[in-house]
Every structure is written in structure tokens, then in C-alpha cells.
Design an enzyme around this catalytic site. Structure first.
Site, PDB file in Angstrom:
ATOM      1  CB  THR A   8      33.715  45.316  49.227  1.00  0.00           C
ATOM      2  OG1 THR A   8      34.854  44.490  49.521  1.00  0.00           O
ATOM      3  CG2 THR A   8      34.173  46.756  49.131  1.00  0.00           C
ATOM      4  NE  ARG A   9      31.212  43.988  57.066  1.00  0.00           N
ATOM      5  CZ  ARG A   9      29.938  43.652  56.887  1.00  0.00           C
ATOM      6  NH1 ARG A   9      29.638  42.606  56.144  1.00  0.00           N
ATOM      7  NH2 ARG A   9      28.976  44.344  57.450  1.00  0.00           N
ATOM      8  N   GLY A  12      41.237  46.817  50.445  1.00  0.00           N
ATOM      9  CA  GLY A  12      41.961  47.007  49.191  1.00  0.00           C
ATOM     10  C   GLY A  12      41.003  47.182  48.023  1.00  0.00           C
ATOM     11  CE  LYS A  13      36.793  41.901  46.504  1.00  0.00           C
ATOM     12  NZ  LYS A  13      35.519  41.208  46.634  1.00  0.00           N
ATOM     13  CG  ASP A  73      33.102  36.530  44.515  1.00  0.00           C
ATOM     14  OD1 ASP A  73      33.239  36.794  45.725  1.00  0.00           O
ATOM     15  OD2 ASP A  73      33.423  35.426  44.045  1.00  0.00           O
ATOM     16  CE1 TYR A 157      46.698  33.981  46.507  1.00  0.00           C
ATOM     17  CE2 TYR A 157      44.629  35.185  46.283  1.00  0.00           C
ATOM     18  CZ  TYR A 157      45.337  34.096  46.749  1.00  0.00           C
ATOM     19  OH  TYR A 157      44.693  33.118  47.460  1.00  0.00           O
TER      20      TYR A 157
HETATM   21  P1  ITT Z   1      34.166  41.145  50.025  1.00  0.00           P
HETATM   22  O1  ITT Z   1      33.463  39.840  49.772  1.00  0.00           O
HETATM   23  O2  ITT Z   1      33.748  41.795  51.313  1.00  0.00           O
HETATM   24  O3  ITT Z   1      34.085  42.070  48.866  1.00  0.00           O
HETATM   25  P2  ITT Z   1      36.541  39.457  49.997  1.00  0.00           P
HETATM   26  O4  ITT Z   1      38.007  39.728  50.151  1.00  0.00           O
HETATM   27  O5  ITT Z   1      35.937  38.371  50.832  1.00  0.00           O
HETATM   28  O6  ITT Z   1      35.749  40.834  50.217  1.00  0.00           O
HETATM   29  P3  ITT Z   1      36.247  37.901  47.573  1.00  0.00           P
HETATM   30  O7  ITT Z   1      35.545  36.772  48.206  1.00  0.00           O
HETATM   31  O8  ITT Z   1      35.785  38.403  46.229  1.00  0.00           O
HETATM   32  O9  ITT Z   1      36.242  39.193  48.479  1.00  0.00           O
HETATM   33  O10 ITT Z   1      37.795  37.475  47.482  1.00  0.00           O
HETATM   34  C1  ITT Z   1      38.654  38.138  46.667  1.00  0.00           C
HETATM   35  C2  ITT Z   1      40.060  37.630  46.934  1.00  0.00           C
HETATM   36  O11 ITT Z   1      40.728  37.449  45.678  1.00  0.00           O
HETATM   37  C3  ITT Z   1      40.865  38.675  47.694  1.00  0.00           C
HETATM   38  O12 ITT Z   1      40.766  38.464  49.092  1.00  0.00           O
HETATM   39  C4  ITT Z   1      42.277  38.441  47.145  1.00  0.00           C
HETATM   40  O13 ITT Z   1      42.869  37.362  47.827  1.00  0.00           O
HETATM   41  C5  ITT Z   1      42.013  38.034  45.701  1.00  0.00           C
HETATM   42  N1  ITT Z   1      41.996  39.210  44.808  1.00  0.00           N
HETATM   43  C6  ITT Z   1      40.915  39.738  44.166  1.00  0.00           C
HETATM   44  N2  ITT Z   1      41.261  40.833  43.485  1.00  0.00           N
HETATM   45  C7  ITT Z   1      42.576  41.020  43.710  1.00  0.00           C
HETATM   46  C8  ITT Z   1      43.495  42.000  43.297  1.00  0.00           C
HETATM   47  O14 ITT Z   1      43.124  43.049  42.566  1.00  0.00           O
HETATM   48  N3  ITT Z   1      44.741  41.880  43.704  1.00  0.00           N
HETATM   49  C9  ITT Z   1      45.131  40.847  44.475  1.00  0.00           C
HETATM   50  N4  ITT Z   1      44.333  39.901  44.932  1.00  0.00           N
HETATM   51  C10 ITT Z   1      43.042  39.974  44.551  1.00  0.00           C
END
Ligand code: ITT
Length: 210
Positions: A8-9, A12-13, A73, A157
Site C-alpha cells: 500500500t502507498r 494511514g492504511k 482495497d 473519511y
Molecule cells: P493503496 O491502493 O496504495 O493501498 P489507496 O488509498 O489508493 O491506497 P484504495 O484505493 O483502497 O487505497 O482507497 C481507499 C480509500 O477509501 C481511502 O483513500 C479512503 O478515502 C477510504 N478509506 C478506506 N479505509 C478507510 C478508513 O479506515 N478510514 C477512512 N477512510 C477510509
């Protein structure tokens, strides 16, 4: 030791995944992040579902590095918006990862709307070093969207999301409290048995960039 790459980039994740894996106390597994892997290019998230995108990310990064890879995702599904922003959560307002603009758009779309039910969804996938997906797990956290954002913790969010078990938003919870109920915590805990089997694997040298 078996190497496990977190694909992941999203900072927060990554923080949350590292914490959840730490709580699981995996033995014989050493966790790595993408910061040490310049050979990994951008993965295009072309899937229409969380499952498809989680698989794309895990498989492509595993093949690029030759390492066991964990990707996820995730996103927010809002009932009154027909499930939007869904897989487009990271780029709801246009620019990928612009959390402030995404939250503003979300609250604008819900102005005057009384049904504020929503859920966070996370699909986590584990890929073998050759890119084959060996495990996929989904976690859901139900709640609602507040009228005004609250809290400064978490990411994305979180300031707008009130989990149904709490009267604090996700962004007002401690990392441990969020992990206990979050979509990511639930998906990761379900994936732990598959991750525990990694410690019995042959050590993975991985592929070095040429
Ligand atoms: P990677 O693909 O590199 O993992 P990304 O941010 O592009 O990072 P996603 O496409 O899965 O990942 O998008 C996830 C989005 O959903 C993230 O950017 C937030 O806007 C939202 N999201 C997911 N989990 C969340 C959480 O625990 N709290 C708040 N927002 C969240």
C-alpha cells in the site's frame, strides 16, 4: 523468516495494517513496506469491485518483487448514494487521496438527506511470490455519516463516519479502538490463519531490482 510485503502507498492504511499485524504476533514472518521496493510500479486500479482491485494489487506487487504480498482495497459505501463512493473512494472529488475534498463532496451530496446509513468495506488479499492469490477476506463496519466532521485521528473519511457501536466518529477513536471494530481490523483478523501458515514456508529471497 518469511518476508511479507505490505502493498500500500496509503500511509494511514499502512499504519493500521502494521498495528493489526503486530497485535496478531505472527512468528517467523518479517513485515516489509513498499518504501524499500523502488522496483514496484504504480498498480492501476481498474477493477469494478473491492475484490478485483485487492487481487490486482496483491498479484502485481508479488510478481514484481517475488515476495509474499498482502494488499487491500477499501472504501466507503453510502446507502443514499447507491453505494458511492465505493471503489472510487480515494478519488471521489477528483484527485487521488485528497481527503479534505473527498469529505467535502460527501457532505455536500448528503445535504438535506435524512438516510445517512453507510458502511466501510475492506477486502484484504494474500498473494504468493508467483502472484497466485491464496486467501481473500472481507471486513465491514456499519455506521452513518455525521452532519459535521469531528476528530483528527485516523485518515480519509474517518471524521465523517460514526460507527454504529459508538457515539464517537472514527477520527475520535484511538488506533486500538478503531482497529477493534473497523472493516480493516475485521478483514485482517480473518486473514491471520493464512498468514500464520507463512511461517512454515521456505524463506523467500525475493527479487532484487536489476
Ligand atoms: P493503496 O491502493 O496504495 O493501498 P489507496 O488509498 O489508493 O491506497 P484504495 O484505493 O483502497 O487505497 O482507497 C481507499 C480509500 O477509501 C481511502 O483513500 C479512503 O478515502 C477510504 N478509506 C478506506 N479505509 C478507510 C478508513 O479506515 N478510514 C477512512 N477512510 C477510509
Amino acid at each position: 523468516m518469511t518476508r511479507l510485503l505490505l502493498a500500500t502507498r496509503n500511509a494511514g492504511k499502512l499504519r493500521e495494517l502494521e498495528q493489526l499485524l503486530g497485535e496478531a504476533g505472527l512468528e517467523g514472518v518479517v513485515v516489509e513496506t513498499l518504501s524499500g521496493h523502488a522496483e514496484v510500479g504504480e498498480v492501476e486500479e481498474t477493477g469494478e469491485t473491492f475484490d478485483e482491485n485487492a487481487h490486482l494489487k496483491a498479484a502485481q506487487v508479488a510478481r514484481a518483487t517475488g515476495l509474499w504480498t498482502l494488499a487491500e482495497d477499501s472504501g466507503l459505501e453510502v446507502e443514499a448514494l447507491g453505494g458511492a463512493p465505493g471503489v472510487l473512494s480515494a478519488r471521489y472529488a477528483g484527485r487521488h487521496g485528497d481527503n479534505l475534498a473527498n469529505n467535502e463532496r460527501l457532505l455536500r451530496e448528503l445535504e438535506g438527506v435524512t438516510d445517512r446509513q453507510a458502511r466501510f468495506v475492506c477486502v484484504a488479499a494474500l498473494a504468493r511470490p508467483d502472484g497466485q492469490i491464496v486467501a481473500t477476506e472481507r471486513g465491514v463496519c456499519r455506521g452513518s455519516i455525521v452532519e459535521k466532521p469531528r476528530g483528527a485521528r485516523g485518515f480519509g473519511y474517518d471524521p465523517c463516519f460514526l460507527p454504529e457501536e459508538k457515539d464517537l466518529t472514527m477520527a475520535e477513536l484511538s488506533p486500538g479502538e478503531k482497529g477493534a471494530i473497523s472493516h480493516r481490523g475485521r478483514a485482517l483478523r480473518a486473514l491471520i490463519p493464512a498468514l500464520e501458515r507463512l511461517s512454515g514456508e521456505q524463506p523467500t529471497p525475493g527479487r532484487r531490482p536489476s
